[in-house]
Design an enzyme around this catalytic site. Sequence first.
Site, PDB file in Angstrom:
ATOM      1  N   HIS A  82      10.512   2.246 -21.484  1.00  0.00           N
ATOM      2  CA  HIS A  82       9.449   4.006 -21.612  1.00  0.00           C
ATOM      3  C   HIS A  82      10.079   4.554 -20.482  1.00  0.00           C
ATOM      4  O   HIS A  82      10.204   5.836 -20.279  1.00  0.00           O
ATOM      5  CB  HIS A  82       8.297   3.678 -20.268  1.00  0.00           C
ATOM      6  CG  HIS A  82       7.083   4.235 -20.278  1.00  0.00           C
ATOM      7  ND1 HIS A  82       7.720   4.986 -18.917  1.00  0.00           N
ATOM      8  CD2 HIS A  82       6.212   5.669 -20.757  1.00  0.00           C
ATOM      9  CE1 HIS A  82       6.624   5.832 -18.593  1.00  0.00           C
ATOM     10  NE2 HIS A  82       6.315   6.716 -19.860  1.00  0.00           N
ATOM     11  N   ASN A  83      10.892   4.052 -19.420  1.00  0.00           N
ATOM     12  CA  ASN A  83      11.463   5.214 -18.353  1.00  0.00           C
ATOM     13  C   ASN A  83      12.804   5.470 -19.452  1.00  0.00           C
ATOM     14  O   ASN A  83      12.893   6.356 -18.625  1.00  0.00           O
ATOM     15  CB  ASN A  83      11.883   4.402 -17.001  1.00  0.00           C
ATOM     16  CG  ASN A  83      10.027   4.468 -16.634  1.00  0.00           C
ATOM     17  OD1 ASN A  83       9.174   4.179 -16.727  1.00  0.00           O
ATOM     18  ND2 ASN A  83      10.948   4.060 -15.337  1.00  0.00           N
ATOM     19  N   HIS A 143      43.046  -9.113 -36.025  1.00  0.00           N
ATOM     20  CA  HIS A 143      41.323  -8.385 -35.767  1.00  0.00           C
ATOM     21  C   HIS A 143      41.022  -9.119 -36.924  1.00  0.00           C
ATOM     22  O   HIS A 143      39.448  -9.383 -37.218  1.00  0.00           O
ATOM     23  CB  HIS A 143      40.866  -7.430 -34.806  1.00  0.00           C
ATOM     24  CG  HIS A 143      41.739  -7.606 -33.125  1.00  0.00           C
ATOM     25  ND1 HIS A 143      41.111  -9.053 -32.707  1.00  0.00           N
ATOM     26  CD2 HIS A 143      42.285  -6.724 -32.622  1.00  0.00           C
ATOM     27  CE1 HIS A 143      41.947  -8.404 -31.671  1.00  0.00           C
ATOM     28  NE2 HIS A 143      42.012  -7.190 -31.147  1.00  0.00           N
ATOM     29  N   SER A 168       2.986   2.772 -15.718  1.00  0.00           N
ATOM     30  CA  SER A 168       3.344   4.016 -15.610  1.00  0.00           C
ATOM     31  C   SER A 168       2.363   5.106 -15.333  1.00  0.00           C
ATOM     32  O   SER A 168       1.126   5.134 -15.314  1.00  0.00           O
ATOM     33  CB  SER A 168       3.744   4.730 -17.206  1.00  0.00           C
ATOM     34  OG  SER A 168       4.244   5.452 -17.122  1.00  0.00           O
ATOM     35  N   GLY A 169       2.499   6.364 -14.930  1.00  0.00           N
ATOM     36  CA  GLY A 169       1.170   7.232 -14.646  1.00  0.00           C
ATOM     37  C   GLY A 169       1.850   7.999 -13.247  1.00  0.00           C
ATOM     38  O   GLY A 169       1.064   8.758 -13.551  1.00  0.00           O
ATOM     39  N   GLU A 213      11.656   8.221 -20.795  1.00  0.00           N
ATOM     40  CA  GLU A 213      11.275   9.170 -20.481  1.00  0.00           C
ATOM     41  C   GLU A 213      12.852  10.361 -19.733  1.00  0.00           C
ATOM     42  O   GLU A 213      12.298  11.127 -19.794  1.00  0.00           O
ATOM     43  CB  GLU A 213      10.278   9.288 -19.215  1.00  0.00           C
ATOM     44  CG  GLU A 213      10.428   9.445 -17.807  1.00  0.00           C
ATOM     45  CD  GLU A 213       9.777   8.846 -16.239  1.00  0.00           C
ATOM     46  OE1 GLU A 213       8.772   8.209 -16.656  1.00  0.00           O
ATOM     47  OE2 GLU A 213      10.591   8.783 -15.723  1.00  0.00           O
ATOM     48  N   TYR A 214      14.279   9.464 -19.595  1.00  0.00           N
ATOM     49  CA  TYR A 214      14.684  10.220 -18.876  1.00  0.00           C
ATOM     50  C   TYR A 214      15.074  11.208 -19.887  1.00  0.00           C
ATOM     51  O   TYR A 214      15.889  12.064 -19.488  1.00  0.00           O
ATOM     52  CB  TYR A 214      15.827   9.156 -18.428  1.00  0.00           C
ATOM     53  CG  TYR A 214      16.392   8.238 -17.735  1.00  0.00           C
ATOM     54  CD1 TYR A 214      15.215   8.105 -16.528  1.00  0.00           C
ATOM     55  CD2 TYR A 214      17.219   8.658 -16.596  1.00  0.00           C
ATOM     56  CE1 TYR A 214      15.853   7.250 -15.166  1.00  0.00           C
ATOM     57  CE2 TYR A 214      17.173   7.350 -15.361  1.00  0.00           C
ATOM     58  CZ  TYR A 214      16.198   7.042 -14.918  1.00  0.00           C
ATOM     59  OH  TYR A 214      16.756   6.622 -13.925  1.00  0.00           O
ATOM     60  N   ASN A 273       8.435  -1.740 -11.338  1.00  0.00           N
ATOM     61  CA  ASN A 273       9.371  -1.913 -11.718  1.00  0.00           C
ATOM     62  C   ASN A 273      10.690  -2.960 -11.860  1.00  0.00           C
ATOM     63  O   ASN A 273      11.758  -2.501 -11.699  1.00  0.00           O
ATOM     64  CB  ASN A 273      10.440   0.118 -11.810  1.00  0.00           C
ATOM     65  CG  ASN A 273       9.883   1.214 -12.415  1.00  0.00           C
ATOM     66  OD1 ASN A 273       8.336   0.432 -13.957  1.00  0.00           O
ATOM     67  ND2 ASN A 273       9.226   2.106 -11.866  1.00  0.00           N
ATOM     68  N   ARG A 323      22.745  12.573 -15.677  1.00  0.00           N
ATOM     69  CA  ARG A 323      22.351  12.012 -13.956  1.00  0.00           C
ATOM     70  C   ARG A 323      23.611  12.417 -13.395  1.00  0.00           C
ATOM     71  O   ARG A 323      23.844  13.016 -11.836  1.00  0.00           O
ATOM     72  CB  ARG A 323      21.520  11.334 -13.947  1.00  0.00           C
ATOM     73  CG  ARG A 323      19.665  11.961 -14.188  1.00  0.00           C
ATOM     74  CD  ARG A 323      18.526  10.885 -14.218  1.00  0.00           C
ATOM     75  NE  ARG A 323      17.205  11.181 -14.726  1.00  0.00           N
ATOM     76  CZ  ARG A 323      15.739  10.570 -14.470  1.00  0.00           C
ATOM     77  NH1 ARG A 323      16.014   9.846 -13.083  1.00  0.00           N
ATOM     78  NH2 ARG A 323      15.535  11.178 -15.018  1.00  0.00           N
ATOM     79  N   LEU A 341       0.707  -1.172  -0.515  1.00  0.00           N
ATOM     80  CA  LEU A 341       0.107   0.192   0.031  1.00  0.00           C
ATOM     81  C   LEU A 341       0.971   1.340  -0.096  1.00  0.00           C
ATOM     82  O   LEU A 341       0.558   1.860   1.016  1.00  0.00           O
ATOM     83  CB  LEU A 341      -0.772   0.329   0.844  1.00  0.00           C
ATOM     84  CG  LEU A 341      -1.710  -1.081   1.033  1.00  0.00           C
ATOM     85  CD1 LEU A 341      -3.248  -1.158   2.457  1.00  0.00           C
ATOM     86  CD2 LEU A 341      -3.131  -0.733  -0.120  1.00  0.00           C
ATOM     87  N   LYS A 344       8.205  -1.590 -20.384  1.00  0.00           N
ATOM     88  CA  LYS A 344       8.376  -0.174 -19.037  1.00  0.00           C
ATOM     89  C   LYS A 344       9.326   0.719 -19.372  1.00  0.00           C
ATOM     90  O   LYS A 344       9.694   1.204 -18.654  1.00  0.00           O
ATOM     91  CB  LYS A 344       7.553  -0.636 -17.676  1.00  0.00           C
ATOM     92  CG  LYS A 344       7.916   0.222 -16.904  1.00  0.00           C
ATOM     93  CD  LYS A 344       7.306   1.147 -17.443  1.00  0.00           C
ATOM     94  CE  LYS A 344       6.807   2.661 -15.849  1.00  0.00           C
ATOM     95  NZ  LYS A 344       8.149   2.388 -15.067  1.00  0.00           N
ATOM     96  N   ARG A 365       2.529  -4.487   4.628  1.00  0.00           N
ATOM     97  CA  ARG A 365       3.438  -5.466   5.393  1.00  0.00           C
ATOM     98  C   ARG A 365       3.218  -5.013   7.152  1.00  0.00           C
ATOM     99  O   ARG A 365       3.079  -5.622   8.254  1.00  0.00           O
ATOM    100  CB  ARG A 365       4.659  -5.454   5.016  1.00  0.00           C
ATOM    101  CG  ARG A 365       5.901  -5.882   5.502  1.00  0.00           C
ATOM    102  CD  ARG A 365       7.173  -6.508   4.965  1.00  0.00           C
ATOM    103  NE  ARG A 365       7.380  -5.095   4.116  1.00  0.00           N
ATOM    104  CZ  ARG A 365       8.415  -3.883   4.849  1.00  0.00           C
ATOM    105  NH1 ARG A 365       8.678  -4.156   5.947  1.00  0.00           N
ATOM    106  NH2 ARG A 365       9.039  -2.268   4.680  1.00  0.00           N
TER     107      ARG A 365
HETATM  108  C1  6PG Z   1       6.120   6.454 -14.472  1.00  0.00           C
HETATM  109  C2  6PG Z   1       7.612   5.846 -13.723  1.00  0.00           C
HETATM  110  C3  6PG Z   1       8.140   5.873 -12.748  1.00  0.00           C
HETATM  111  C4  6PG Z   1       8.992   6.559 -11.693  1.00  0.00           C
HETATM  112  C5  6PG Z   1      10.091   6.174 -12.420  1.00  0.00           C
HETATM  113  C6  6PG Z   1      11.440   8.075 -11.919  1.00  0.00           C
HETATM  114  O1  6PG Z   1       6.126   5.398 -15.696  1.00  0.00           O
HETATM  115  O2  6PG Z   1       5.280   6.174 -13.968  1.00  0.00           O
HETATM  116  O3  6PG Z   1       8.554   6.255 -15.071  1.00  0.00           O
HETATM  117  O4  6PG Z   1       8.085   4.884 -12.972  1.00  0.00           O
HETATM  118  O5  6PG Z   1       8.764   7.485 -11.148  1.00  0.00           O
HETATM  119  O6  6PG Z   1      10.823   4.798 -12.117  1.00  0.00           O
HETATM  120  O7  6PG Z   1      13.113   6.625 -12.048  1.00  0.00           O
HETATM  121  P1  6PG Z   1      13.878   7.303 -11.711  1.00  0.00           P
HETATM  122  O8  6PG Z   1      13.384   7.325 -10.311  1.00  0.00           O
HETATM  123  O9  6PG Z   1      14.367   6.878 -12.071  1.00  0.00           O
HETATM  124  O10 6PG Z   1      13.787   8.938 -12.156  1.00  0.00           O
END
Ligand code: 6PG
Length: 470
Positions: free
Chosen positions: A184-185, A444, A126-127, A188-189, A100, A284, A8, A181, A31
């Site tokens: 996707h992340n 080589h 995600s979201g 996102e980066y 994840n 980063r 939760l 996923k 838990r």
């Molecule tokens: C999502 C986000 C989620 C999380 C990231 C943050 O899709 O909802 O990606 O999974 O916020 O994993 O990732 P970092 O902490 O590595 O930036």
Amino acid sequence: MSVGLIGLGVMGRNLALNLAEHGYPVVVYNRRSEVTREFLAGEASGFPIEAAYDFEELVGRLDRPRRILLMITAGKPVDQVLDQLTPLLDPGDIVIDGGNSLYTDTARRCEEMEAKGLLYVGAGISGGEEGARHGPSIMPGGSEEAWPHLEEMLKAIAAKAPDGTPCCEWLGPGGAGHYTKMVHNGIEYGDMQVIAEAYHLMKAAGMSHPEMADTFRRWGDGVLDSFLIDITADILGAVEADGTPLVTRILDAAGQKGTGKWTVISSMDLGQPVTLISEAVYARIVSALKELRVEASGVLTGPDSVPQVDPDDVHDALYASKIVSYTQGFMLLGAASGEYGWGLDLGVVASLWRAGCIIRARFLDDITAAFRRRPDLPALLFDGFFADAVSRAQPGWRRVVQTGAEAGIPLPAYSAALAFYDSFRSEWLPANLIQAQRDYFGAHTYERIDQPRGVFFHTEWTGDLSTRRV
Ligand code: 6PG
């Protein structure tokens, strides 16, 4: 009860509410039992949500086949929960990991669970908080037999794309869902980094935070329309009580939990050039070396000119870089799908990202359309829409990279994207020299342009240049 939910945390609580609201009564377990009690007495009151205080109770309350959603920290905790939970389950019961998790862990767990007659699904979700509560993008993969028992429920709670399609579709066996996923992340980066570079340039050029907020707001009405551009406008517009932009008080050292890094590792393993995401991960990492950077800033020199920046050029650099990043991300997905035999439908992946997830954007409609036009598209840049878009954005993109270099503003993502673009469109690259060097110092071998591919030669570089086929 129709579904069990373990964990939760913020995502777990919101998914429980989302499920309950869509007519799926949930039995929840955490838990720490006080968290469960608090949730039941607070947010969950009035919803068809019940508490279980151990796994026996949770399992005992569920209709068969049981459906249990894990919303717990990825890694060891998942294996620990599975060890305790699986002896209580019956053949055909389904466990869904909504965290994840690393796709290789998911593939292994899937095999282990299937060997016990259980079904296992790794579902990327995600979201964030808001998505979990009102509609996330869901990327399920694993034991396919589970899908008929999950489809209706997961589609009901998922975000809906502008055309009404739920952002949830079966992706493939084993780790296919969690891999998707992960990419996707990674994307996102990359999206976050290309936005951060725009901010850096405009800030260095002397634009105020309200001006930058307005610029991002304006961009959000065009081709860059996306969740991350919108929240950036909000962030840049946020001021503290003394009128200082809040963002300027935030330490410039970025964190990360590993999904971007996993994307890059996988890209290396599969021989795919995911250069923009790699630069985003390294950016980063460099940012986190704050103390060293502070020291270096006192000793290392560079230009200190104020860059002359046209925000429209920055827009174009961001847009073109984003197209390159998605080209690379989808190439990686395609390669992984081939390597692991997942049969991923890249058009479906793009369509799942149209709403609910962090990278949601109008752009994803264009990508979905590109894959509908040509399902086996080898690279997004080959699609006419994206080739034209990059072509139009190119002059501004090149000016921006040049301005950054001249003014000493690091633009790792824009530059990497441009280098990739120029490499990708080059029929010839100087790798013949690399091959000659490899053959010179290590025998080589190399292939010749006047011979068929797959035929290798070695030259006596320090002798008479005699060359033999090997
Ligand atoms: C999502 C986000 C989620 C999380 C990231 C943050 O899709 O909802 O990606 O999974 O916020 O994993 O990732 P970092 O902490 O590595 O930036």
